[in-house]
Design a protein around this motif. Structure first.
Motif, PDB file in Angstrom:
ATOM      1  N   GLY A  42      54.448-133.652  18.356  1.00  0.00           N
ATOM      2  CA  GLY A  42      55.803-133.204  17.441  1.00  0.00           C
ATOM      3  C   GLY A  42      57.328-133.520  17.910  1.00  0.00           C
ATOM      4  O   GLY A  42      57.351-134.536  16.524  1.00  0.00           O
ATOM      5  N   ASP A  43      57.798-132.768  17.833  1.00  0.00           N
ATOM      6  CA  ASP A  43      58.788-132.346  18.381  1.00  0.00           C
ATOM      7  C   ASP A  43      59.870-132.927  19.164  1.00  0.00           C
ATOM      8  O   ASP A  43      59.049-132.703  20.313  1.00  0.00           O
ATOM      9  N   SER A  44      61.058-133.730  19.577  1.00  0.00           N
ATOM     10  CA  SER A  44      61.316-133.658  20.399  1.00  0.00           C
ATOM     11  C   SER A  44      62.769-132.048  21.000  1.00  0.00           C
ATOM     12  O   SER A  44      62.617-131.634  19.865  1.00  0.00           O
ATOM     13  N   HIS A  45      62.654-132.025  22.184  1.00  0.00           N
ATOM     14  CA  HIS A  45      62.678-130.904  22.767  1.00  0.00           C
ATOM     15  C   HIS A  45      63.705-131.217  24.034  1.00  0.00           C
ATOM     16  O   HIS A  45      64.073-131.850  24.630  1.00  0.00           O
ATOM     17  N   ASP A  46      64.272-129.090  24.925  1.00  0.00           N
ATOM     18  CA  ASP A  46      65.213-129.389  26.049  1.00  0.00           C
ATOM     19  C   ASP A  46      64.295-128.803  26.722  1.00  0.00           C
ATOM     20  O   ASP A  46      64.779-128.408  27.710  1.00  0.00           O
ATOM     21  N   ALA A  47      63.176-128.170  26.630  1.00  0.00           N
ATOM     22  CA  ALA A  47      62.336-127.172  27.865  1.00  0.00           C
ATOM     23  C   ALA A  47      61.732-128.533  28.882  1.00  0.00           C
ATOM     24  O   ALA A  47      61.978-129.747  28.777  1.00  0.00           O
ATOM     25  N   PRO A  48      62.094-127.932  30.061  1.00  0.00           N
ATOM     26  CA  PRO A  48      61.576-129.090  30.912  1.00  0.00           C
ATOM     27  C   PRO A  48      59.617-129.177  31.321  1.00  0.00           C
ATOM     28  O   PRO A  48      59.694-129.212  32.617  1.00  0.00           O
ATOM     29  N   HIS A  49      59.173-129.021  30.784  1.00  0.00           N
ATOM     30  CA  HIS A  49      57.754-129.276  30.413  1.00  0.00           C
ATOM     31  C   HIS A  49      57.926-129.183  28.995  1.00  0.00           C
ATOM     32  O   HIS A  49      58.376-129.008  28.494  1.00  0.00           O
ATOM     33  N   PRO A  50      55.843-129.753  28.639  1.00  0.00           N
ATOM     34  CA  PRO A  50      55.573-129.946  27.814  1.00  0.00           C
ATOM     35  C   PRO A  50      55.665-128.829  26.828  1.00  0.00           C
ATOM     36  O   PRO A  50      55.247-127.662  26.861  1.00  0.00           O
ATOM     37  N   ILE A  51      55.642-128.716  25.241  1.00  0.00           N
ATOM     38  CA  ILE A  51      55.956-127.706  24.769  1.00  0.00           C
ATOM     39  C   ILE A  51      54.118-127.482  24.030  1.00  0.00           C
ATOM     40  O   ILE A  51      53.723-128.921  23.978  1.00  0.00           O
ATOM     41  N   ARG A  52      53.999-126.751  23.254  1.00  0.00           N
ATOM     42  CA  ARG A  52      52.792-127.101  22.633  1.00  0.00           C
ATOM     43  C   ARG A  52      52.427-128.110  21.658  1.00  0.00           C
ATOM     44  O   ARG A  52      52.572-128.907  20.713  1.00  0.00           O
ATOM     45  N   LEU A  53      51.037-128.774  22.623  1.00  0.00           N
ATOM     46  CA  LEU A  53      50.766-130.058  21.855  1.00  0.00           C
ATOM     47  C   LEU A  53      49.896-129.427  20.122  1.00  0.00           C
ATOM     48  O   LEU A  53      48.699-128.562  20.481  1.00  0.00           O
ATOM     49  N   ARG A  54      50.094-130.683  19.782  1.00  0.00           N
ATOM     50  CA  ARG A  54      49.254-130.789  18.354  1.00  0.00           C
ATOM     51  C   ARG A  54      47.415-130.721  18.688  1.00  0.00           C
ATOM     52  O   ARG A  54      47.820-131.661  19.606  1.00  0.00           O
ATOM     53  N   THR A  55      46.684-131.408  17.293  1.00  0.00           N
ATOM     54  CA  THR A  55      46.259-131.872  17.606  1.00  0.00           C
ATOM     55  C   THR A  55      45.942-133.441  17.419  1.00  0.00           C
ATOM     56  O   THR A  55      44.531-133.923  17.735  1.00  0.00           O
TER      57      THR A  55
END
Length: 235
Positions: free
Chosen positions: A128-141
């Motif tokens: 849903g949103d861009s981010h700076d984490a080195p992994h996917p963040i919580r996926l929406r459905t």
């Protein structure tokens, strides 16, 4: 792909190759030459992520994007020319009517899903949103629901495929750095996940299928992006 789209894609590719020292693309053989499909990717680098996919996918790709981007000079015109579908997010709608927003978004996504059902490709970023984490963040459905909506609208032909895309940057904000766009094999779905929803299917059964497909997309995306807990380990 029409002439206007070809020119825009060519310009985007030119700008990307001016910014990056090298853009490597792998796995093009995994994108079928015919039939519809959905590209799913993590979202670590803002507008650069869809630009890389748009510029290097061998098929025409239609995106959905938050409606506020359409107000940007030049970008809004480009997005309209590419057939991008505006999506109104609750956090961007202020005091807007939630029911009106829901109906508008459903109509927009139905139009996009119909294109996939008829043999086109779309690209979604399930986080849903861009981010700076080195992994996917919580996926929406949304990606899973979108896939099943395309299946419902399909009238014959091969089922749409879901192709995970790995986007890799050695220094994503640095000028003249390197990028890799990796198209991976379509996700292999179990019999349960590959089954098209029916009008008589109980809602809880459909929701179970959506949650399981979301979990499978999450699992595969974590594999293809080499998810880690720190950028040092990631690199």
């Amino acid at each position: 792909m029409d002439s206007a789209t070809r020119h825009i894609v060519g310009l985007v590719r030119f700008l990307l190759h001016r910014f990056f020292r090298r853009v490597e693309v792998t796995g093009l053989e995994h994108v079928p030459a015919e039939g519809g499909g959905i590209l799913v990717s993590w979202h670590p680098n803002g507008l650069v992520d869809p630009a890389l996919i748009l510029a290097h996918c061998p098929r025409r790709v239609v995106f959905g994007a938050r409606h506020g981007l359409f107000a940007w000079p030049v970008l809004g015109q480009v997005m309209r020319a590419l057939g991008t579908v505006p999506i109104v997010r609750p956090q961007d709608d202020g005091d807007g009517d939630p029911e009106a927003r829901r109906r508008a978004n459903e109509a927009a996504l139905d139009a996009l899903a119909l294109q996939v059902a008829e043999g086109s490709f779309s690209c979604l970023f399930p986080e849903g949103d861009s981010h700076d984490a080195p992994h996917p963040i919580r996926l929406r459905t949304g990606a899973a629901r979108f896939y099943y909506r395309a299946r419902q609208l399909q009238r014959g032909g091969a089922d749409p495929v879901i192709i995970p895309v790995g986007l890799h940057y050695d220094a994503k904000h640095a000028f003249r750095s390197n990028a890799l766009v990796a198209f991976h094999p379509p996700i292999r779905l179990s019999d349960f996940l590959a089954r098209s929803p029916t009008a008589t299917e109980p809602p809880d059964r459909h929701q179970q299928r959506v949650r399981k497909l979301t979990g499978e997309i999450d699992r595969v995306l974590r594999e293809v992006v080499h998810a880690t807990e720190s950028w040092e380990v990631h690199h």
